[in-house]
Design an enzyme around this catalytic site. Structure first.
Site, mmCIF file in Angstrom:
data_model
loop_
_atom_site.group_PDB
_atom_site.id
_atom_site.type_symbol
_atom_site.label_atom_id
_atom_site.label_comp_id
_atom_site.label_asym_id
_atom_site.label_seq_id
_atom_site.Cartn_x
_atom_site.Cartn_y
_atom_site.Cartn_z
ATOM 1 N N TYR A 91 0.866 -1.185 0.000
ATOM 2 C CA TYR A 91 0.000 0.000 0.000
ATOM 3 C C TYR A 91 0.897 1.227 0.000
ATOM 4 O O TYR A 91 2.011 1.190 -0.520
ATOM 5 C CB TYR A 91 -0.919 -0.132 1.237
ATOM 6 C CG TYR A 91 -1.929 0.944 1.444
ATOM 7 C CD1 TYR A 91 -2.952 1.165 0.522
ATOM 8 C CD2 TYR A 91 -1.894 1.736 2.592
ATOM 9 C CE1 TYR A 91 -3.886 2.160 0.733
ATOM 10 C CE2 TYR A 91 -2.829 2.728 2.810
ATOM 11 C CZ TYR A 91 -3.825 2.943 1.871
ATOM 12 O OH TYR A 91 -4.750 3.924 2.086
ATOM 13 N N LYS A 164 -6.071 -0.883 -2.519
ATOM 14 C CA LYS A 164 -7.101 -0.605 -1.496
ATOM 15 C C LYS A 164 -7.840 -1.896 -1.165
ATOM 16 O O LYS A 164 -8.179 -2.153 -0.012
ATOM 17 C CB LYS A 164 -8.076 0.464 -2.003
ATOM 18 C CG LYS A 164 -7.473 1.848 -2.122
ATOM 19 C CD LYS A 164 -7.585 2.644 -0.830
ATOM 20 C CE LYS A 164 -6.725 3.906 -0.896
ATOM 21 N NZ LYS A 164 -6.770 4.728 0.321
ATOM 22 N N GLU A 235 -12.273 5.968 -5.440
ATOM 23 C CA GLU A 235 -10.939 6.311 -4.953
ATOM 24 C C GLU A 235 -10.198 7.217 -5.923
ATOM 25 O O GLU A 235 -10.133 6.930 -7.129
ATOM 26 C CB GLU A 235 -10.128 5.023 -4.743
ATOM 27 C CG GLU A 235 -8.811 5.228 -4.019
ATOM 28 C CD GLU A 235 -8.974 5.623 -2.559
ATOM 29 O OE1 GLU A 235 -9.803 5.013 -1.862
ATOM 30 O OE2 GLU A 235 -8.280 6.550 -2.117
ATOM 31 N N ASP A 236 -9.639 8.283 -5.390
ATOM 32 C CA ASP A 236 -8.691 9.126 -6.121
ATOM 33 C C ASP A 236 -9.232 9.704 -7.435
ATOM 34 O O ASP A 236 -8.526 9.751 -8.451
ATOM 35 C CB ASP A 236 -7.365 8.367 -6.339
ATOM 36 C CG ASP A 236 -6.602 8.192 -5.017
ATOM 37 O OD1 ASP A 236 -7.029 8.774 -4.004
ATOM 38 O OD2 ASP A 236 -5.598 7.477 -4.994
ATOM 39 N N ALA A 292 -7.547 22.722 0.575
ATOM 40 C CA ALA A 292 -8.968 22.416 0.758
ATOM 41 C C ALA A 292 -9.551 21.795 -0.508
ATOM 42 O O ALA A 292 -10.450 22.343 -1.138
ATOM 43 C CB ALA A 292 -9.728 23.672 1.144
ATOM 44 N N THR A 294 -10.397 17.695 -2.297
ATOM 45 C CA THR A 294 -11.305 16.591 -1.995
ATOM 46 C C THR A 294 -11.186 16.176 -0.525
ATOM 47 O O THR A 294 -12.179 16.154 0.210
ATOM 48 C CB THR A 294 -10.963 15.392 -2.904
ATOM 49 O OG1 THR A 294 -10.967 15.855 -4.253
ATOM 50 C CG2 THR A 294 -11.975 14.280 -2.761
ATOM 51 N N ALA A 295 -9.971 15.853 -0.110
ATOM 52 C CA ALA A 295 -9.787 15.384 1.267
ATOM 53 C C ALA A 295 -9.960 16.536 2.262
ATOM 54 O O ALA A 295 -10.680 16.407 3.255
ATOM 55 C CB ALA A 295 -8.404 14.747 1.414
ATOM 56 N N ASN A 448 -4.494 7.615 8.220
ATOM 57 C CA ASN A 448 -4.671 7.208 6.830
ATOM 58 C C ASN A 448 -6.005 6.484 6.770
ATOM 59 O O ASN A 448 -6.317 5.677 7.661
ATOM 60 C CB ASN A 448 -3.529 6.277 6.404
ATOM 61 C CG ASN A 448 -3.567 5.990 4.919
ATOM 62 O OD1 ASN A 448 -4.537 5.420 4.418
ATOM 63 N ND2 ASN A 448 -2.528 6.379 4.212
ATOM 64 N N ASN A 449 -6.770 6.772 5.721
ATOM 65 C CA ASN A 449 -8.107 6.173 5.657
ATOM 66 C C ASN A 449 -8.071 4.632 5.670
ATOM 67 O O ASN A 449 -9.081 3.995 5.974
ATOM 68 C CB ASN A 449 -8.900 6.723 4.476
ATOM 69 C CG ASN A 449 -8.089 6.767 3.210
ATOM 70 O OD1 ASN A 449 -7.280 5.876 2.952
ATOM 71 N ND2 ASN A 449 -8.306 7.805 2.407
HETATM 72 N N1 LIG Z 1 -3.920 10.404 4.909
HETATM 73 C C1 LIG Z 1 -4.981 10.108 4.222
HETATM 74 O O1 LIG Z 1 -5.733 9.219 4.565
HETATM 75 C C2 LIG Z 1 -5.278 10.870 2.978
HETATM 76 C C3 LIG Z 1 -6.509 10.700 2.357
HETATM 77 C C4 LIG Z 1 -6.806 11.413 1.195
HETATM 78 C C5 LIG Z 1 -5.868 12.276 0.676
HETATM 79 N N2 LIG Z 1 -4.665 12.397 1.298
HETATM 80 C C6 LIG Z 1 -3.639 13.257 0.736
HETATM 81 O O2 LIG Z 1 -4.088 14.590 0.668
HETATM 82 C C7 LIG Z 1 -3.526 15.217 -0.463
HETATM 83 C C8 LIG Z 1 -4.638 15.875 -1.263
HETATM 84 O O3 LIG Z 1 -5.470 14.897 -1.816
HETATM 85 P P1 LIG Z 1 -6.852 15.305 -2.466
HETATM 86 O O4 LIG Z 1 -7.447 14.071 -2.991
HETATM 87 O O5 LIG Z 1 -7.628 16.144 -1.540
HETATM 88 O O6 LIG Z 1 -6.335 16.210 -3.686
HETATM 89 P P2 LIG Z 1 -7.022 17.514 -4.293
HETATM 90 O O7 LIG Z 1 -6.288 17.820 -5.523
HETATM 91 O O8 LIG Z 1 -8.485 17.352 -4.367
HETATM 92 O O9 LIG Z 1 -6.707 18.628 -3.193
HETATM 93 C C9 LIG Z 1 -5.478 19.268 -3.046
HETATM 94 C C10 LIG Z 1 -5.767 20.729 -2.692
HETATM 95 O O10 LIG Z 1 -4.547 21.362 -2.350
HETATM 96 C C11 LIG Z 1 -4.534 22.602 -3.001
HETATM 97 N N3 LIG Z 1 -3.171 23.078 -3.209
HETATM 98 C C12 LIG Z 1 -2.299 22.740 -4.185
HETATM 99 N N4 LIG Z 1 -1.171 23.461 -4.064
HETATM 100 C C13 LIG Z 1 -1.341 24.260 -3.003
HETATM 101 C C14 LIG Z 1 -0.527 25.254 -2.393
HETATM 102 N N5 LIG Z 1 0.683 25.544 -2.868
HETATM 103 N N6 LIG Z 1 -1.014 25.881 -1.301
HETATM 104 C C15 LIG Z 1 -2.228 25.589 -0.824
HETATM 105 N N7 LIG Z 1 -3.049 24.665 -1.367
HETATM 106 C C16 LIG Z 1 -2.604 24.024 -2.438
HETATM 107 C C17 LIG Z 1 -5.262 22.376 -4.317
HETATM 108 O O11 LIG Z 1 -5.729 23.588 -4.888
HETATM 109 C C18 LIG Z 1 -6.398 21.471 -3.866
HETATM 110 O O12 LIG Z 1 -7.515 22.194 -3.435
HETATM 111 C C19 LIG Z 1 -2.777 14.131 -1.232
HETATM 112 O O13 LIG Z 1 -1.390 14.217 -0.989
HETATM 113 C C20 LIG Z 1 -3.309 12.850 -0.683
HETATM 114 O O14 LIG Z 1 -2.350 11.832 -0.664
HETATM 115 C C21 LIG Z 1 -4.359 11.726 2.428
HETATM 116 O O1 LIG Z 2 -4.062 6.018 -0.314
HETATM 117 C C1 LIG Z 2 -3.716 6.561 0.751
HETATM 118 O O2 LIG Z 2 -2.646 6.304 1.331
HETATM 119 C C2 LIG Z 2 -4.638 7.502 1.447
HETATM 120 C C3 LIG Z 2 -5.470 8.313 0.575
HETATM 121 O O3 LIG Z 2 -6.565 7.640 0.037
HETATM 122 C C4 LIG Z 2 -4.755 9.150 -0.412
HETATM 123 O O4 LIG Z 2 -5.309 9.397 -1.490
HETATM 124 O O5 LIG Z 2 -3.653 9.622 -0.100
HETATM 125 MN MN LIG Z 3 -7.044 8.185 -1.950
#
Ligand SMILES: NC(=O)c1ccc[n+]([C@@H]2O[C@H](COP(=O)([O-])OP(=O)(O)OC[C@H]3O[C@@H](n4cnc5c(N)ncnc54)[C@H](O)[C@@H]3O)[C@@H](O)[C@H]2O)c1
Ligand SMILES: O=C(O)C[C@H](O)C(=O)O
Ligand SMILES: [Mn+2]
Length: 546
Positions: A91, A164, A235-236, A292, A294-295, A448-449
C-alpha cells in the site's frame, strides 16, 4: 471440469505445493508439482525468506504481487503474519512508485476490469469478463485523476484499486473472491504518459462533461444490475468530480468516497484521540485546513458535523473553520471557490489585513489555529516558524500533515515533535517511526483512511446496508476512540497499525450497530457479532469443491 493447469493458474483456487495427494489425483494435478506437499506455514516460511532477500522496496512489492497473482490464500496468510511490515509495501507509500512505473513494470492484469470512457457499450461485457462468474460484493473504482498527491496517472492508477482492496482483505477479512478492482480510463493529461512508448492506457486527453458523467452513470447502473448488494467505493477521483459523484449517488446506493469520507473519519478519530490526551473540548478548537480539495474539504465537513453534534449551532461552528488553499485564506469573494469550500469561506471584514492573508504563515499568525491539517500535496510547507507560531498560542497544537506519499508530506513527525519540544499532537498520512525526545518516546499515529475503510466496509457488507449516511460515518469515527491508551506520555492519537485487524472488527461492530439502529439493513439480522464473523474470510486452504 477444470483442467489441472486451469486450477493452478487460478489464484482463487490455487494452493501450489500445498495441494494434497488426493487433490492432485482428483483434479488432474498429478505430476504438475514437485512431490513434497507443503503446509501453508512451510510455504510462508519459504516465501518470506525470498521476500527478505530483495533489497529494494519496489522489488519486495513486485515479489509479493507475484504471490498475489498466483495464490491469494497464501498471499493473505503471509500478509496476516507481517501486517506492519507489508502495509507500506503493498500500500502507501510504495504503491505510488508502482503506479508511476506501472506500464514499465507490467506483468499481470491482477483480475482488474479496465474500462475505457469512449466505449460505454462494453461496460457490461468487461465487468462480466472480469468477474468471471464470481459474486462481486465490493468494487473499488478509480479514474486516477488524483492518485494520492501525485496527480493524474491514467490507466496506471488501477494499482490503487487493487491496493485498497488488498487492505480490505488483510484488515477486515473481505473475501478476495468477492472483490473487483476497476479503473476507468478517461484519458490522461499527463504528457509524459501520452508520449511514453510503453504507456498501456488510452492516448487522449481527459474526457470531461456529459460524456464523462454519462459514462459514470452507465457504469454505476450496470454494476448495480450485475452485482446484487454491491458496495461501491470511489478512490482518487479529481477535485472536479469526486464530490459531484458522491453527492449524486450517496442517497441511492451503498456507496462511499474514501478520500472525502474515509479521510474525514480517520482525521476526526485522530483529533478526538488528541483531545483525549490534552483534555480539551472539540467545540473550543479553531480549525485550519491547508489544501482544501477533496480530502481537505471532506475532513472539514466531518469535523464541522461533529462540532454541531456536540452542541454548537451551525453558525457557531462555522466561525471555527478557516480554509487555506492556493489563493491563501479563502474568502467569500475569492475566485474559483469549489462548492465544498464555499460554506467555510470567511468575510474579509473579519480581518484588518485580509488582503495580506495569502500564505499559510500569514493565515496562521492572523487566525491562531489550534488544529492544522495538511492535505495540500505541497511538501515541507508546515515550517518551523509556522509550527512554533501555533505552539505560542495553544498548549497542545494538533498538527496532522496528511499528504501522501512520504515525499509530499507537509512536515515530518520528527520535526514537529522537536520544534515544539514534544507539545504537538501529531499524526501523519504515511507510517512514522516513534520519536525519542528528552527521555520520552512519542508514538505517531497514522491518520490514513486505510485504518478505517476496511472496518466500515465489513460492517456495511455484513449488514447489507442500503446506504451509508452521516450517522454511520460518525459511529465509525467514534469507534476508535475507545481503543487508544492515552495514559502514557508520548501516546499516539490513533491505534497502531499492528492492531489493524482487531480494531477493524471494532469499527465494523459500531458501523453495523448504527445500520441496525437505523433499520437500514436489507435482511433481518438477529446477532450482529455472528453476522460480522460470518462475513469474514480467513486465509486458509479449504477443501476443493469444484
Ligand atoms: N492520509 C490520508 O488518509 C489521505 C486521504 C486522502 C488524501 N490524502 C492526501 O491529501 C492530499 C490531497 O489529496 P486530495 O485528494 O484532496 O487532492 P485535491 O487535488 O483534491 O486537493 C489538493 C488541494 O490542495 C490545493 N493546493 C495545491 N497546491 C497548493 C498550495 N501551494 N497551497 C495551498 N493549497 C494548495 C489544491 O488547490 C487542492 O484544493 C494528497 O497528498 C493525498 O495523498 C491523504
Ligand atoms: O491512499 C492513501 O494512502 C490515502 C489516501 O486515500 C490518499 O489518497 O492519499
Ligand atoms: Mn485516496
Amino acid at each position: 471440469m477444470k483442467s489441472g493447469y486451469e486450477i493452478l493458474n487460478n489464484p482463487f483456487l490455487n494452493k501450489g505445493t500445498a495441494f494434497t495427494k488426493e487433490e492432485r489425483e482428483k483434479y488432474g494435478l498429478l505430476g504438475l508439482l514437485p512431490p513434497y506437499i507443503q503446509t501453508i506455514d512451510e510455504q510462508t516460511k519459504q516465501t518470506y525468506g525470498q521476500f527478505l532477500k530483495k533489497d529494494k522496496l519496489i522489488e519486495k512489492r513486485h515479489f509479493l504481487m507475484e504471490i498475489f497473482n498466483t495464490n491469494r490464500t497464501l498471499f493473505y496468510y503471509l500478509f496476516s503474519k507481517h501486517v506492519v511490515e507489508f502495509m507500506p509495501i503493498v500500500y502507501d507509500p510504495v504503491i505510488a512508485e508502482s503506479i508511476e512505473n506501472y506500464s514499465a513494470l507490467f506483468v499481470n492484469p491482477q483480475n482488474a476490469a479496465y474500462l475505457s470512457v469512449k466505449e460505454p457499450e462494453n461496460i457490461e461485457t468487461i465487468l462480466k469478463n472480469a468477474a468471471d462468474n464470481r459474486k462481486i460484493r465490493l468494487i473499488v473504482v478509480t479514474d486516477a485523476e488524483g492518485i494520492l498527491g501525485i496527480g493524474d496517472w491514467g490507466t496506471n492508477g488501477v494499482d490503487i484499486s487493487v491496493g485498497k482492496l488488498m487492505v480490505y482483505t488483510a484488515a477486515a477479512g473481505i473475501d478476495p473472491a468477492t472483490v473487483l478492482p476497476v479503473v476507468i480510463d478517461a484519458g490522461t493529461n499527463r504528457k509524459e504518459l501520452l508520449e511514453n512508448d510503453l504507456y498501456l492506457g488510452n492516448r487522449f486527453e481527459r474526457v470531461r462533461g456529459d460524456e464523462y458523467y454519462n459514462f459514470i452513470d452507465k457504469f454505476v447502473k450496470t454494476a448495480e444490475k450485475l452485482f446484487p448488494n454491491l458496495y461501491l467505493h470511489w478512490e482518487d477521483f479529481g477535485r472536479l468530480n469526486a464530490a459531484n459523484i458522491l453527492n449524486k449517488y450517496e442517497n441511492e446506493i451503498t456507496t462511499f468516497n474514501d478520500d472525502i469520507q474515509g479521510t474525514g473519519i480517520i482525521t476526526l478519530a485522530g483529533i478526538l484521540g488528541a483531545l483525549k490526551i490534552s483534555g480539551e473540548k472539540l467545540t473550543e478548537q479553531v480549525y485550519m485546513c491547508f489544501g482544501a480539495g477533496t480530502a481537505g474539504a471532506g475532513i472539514a465537513r466531518r469535523i464541522f458535523n461533529e462540532m454541531v453534534a456536540q452542541g454548537l449551532s451551525e453558525e457557531e461552528a462555522k466561525k471555527r473553520f478557516y480554509l487555506v488553499d492556493r489563493q491563501g485564506l479563502l474568502f467569500e469573494d475569492t475566485e474559483g471557490l469549489t462548492p465544498e469550500q464555499t460554506p467555510f469561506a470567511r468575510k474579509r471584514s473579519e480581518f484588518t489585513n485580509a488582503n495580506e492573508l495569502t500564505t499559510l504563515e500569514a493565515a496562521v499568525k492572523a487566525v491562531k489555529p489550534t488544529i492544522l491539517v495538511g492535505t495540500s500535496t505541497v511538501p515541507k510547507t508546515f515550517t518551523k516558524e509556522i509550527v512554533q507560531e501555533m505552539a505560542k498560542h495553544t498548549a497542545r497544537p494538533i498538527i496532522f500533515p496528511l499528504s501522501n506519499p512520504t515525499r509530499l508530506a507537509e512536515a515530518s513527525a520528527k520535526d514537529l515533535i522537536e520544534w515544539t519540544d514534544g507539545k504537538a499532537l501529531v499524526a501523519t498520512g504515511i507510517p512514522s517511526d516513534p520519536i525519542e525526545l528528552n527521555g520520552i518516546t512519542y508514538e505517531i499515529g497514522q491518520a490514513n483512511n486505510a485504518l478505517i475503510y476496511p472496518g466500515l466496509g465489513l460492517g456495511i457488507i455484513a449488514t447489507k446496508s442500503k446506504i451509508i449516511n452521516d450517522k454511520i460515518i460518525s459511529a465509525a469515527a467514534h469507534s476508535l476512540g475507545g481503543i487508544i491508551d492515552t495514559t502514557k506520555s508520548g501516546a499516539a492519537v490513533l491505534p497502531p497499525v499492528s492492531k489493524l485487524t482487531e480494531f477493524s472488527e471494532t469499527v465494523a461492530l459500531s458501523v453495523g450497530q448504527s445500520v441496525l439502529d437505523q433499520k437500514l439493513n436489507t435482511e433481518p439480522i438477529s446477532d450482529l457479532k455472528e453476522a460480522i464473523k460470518n462475513a469474514k474470510w480467513i486465509p486458509e486452504y479449504k477443501e476443493m469443491i469444484l
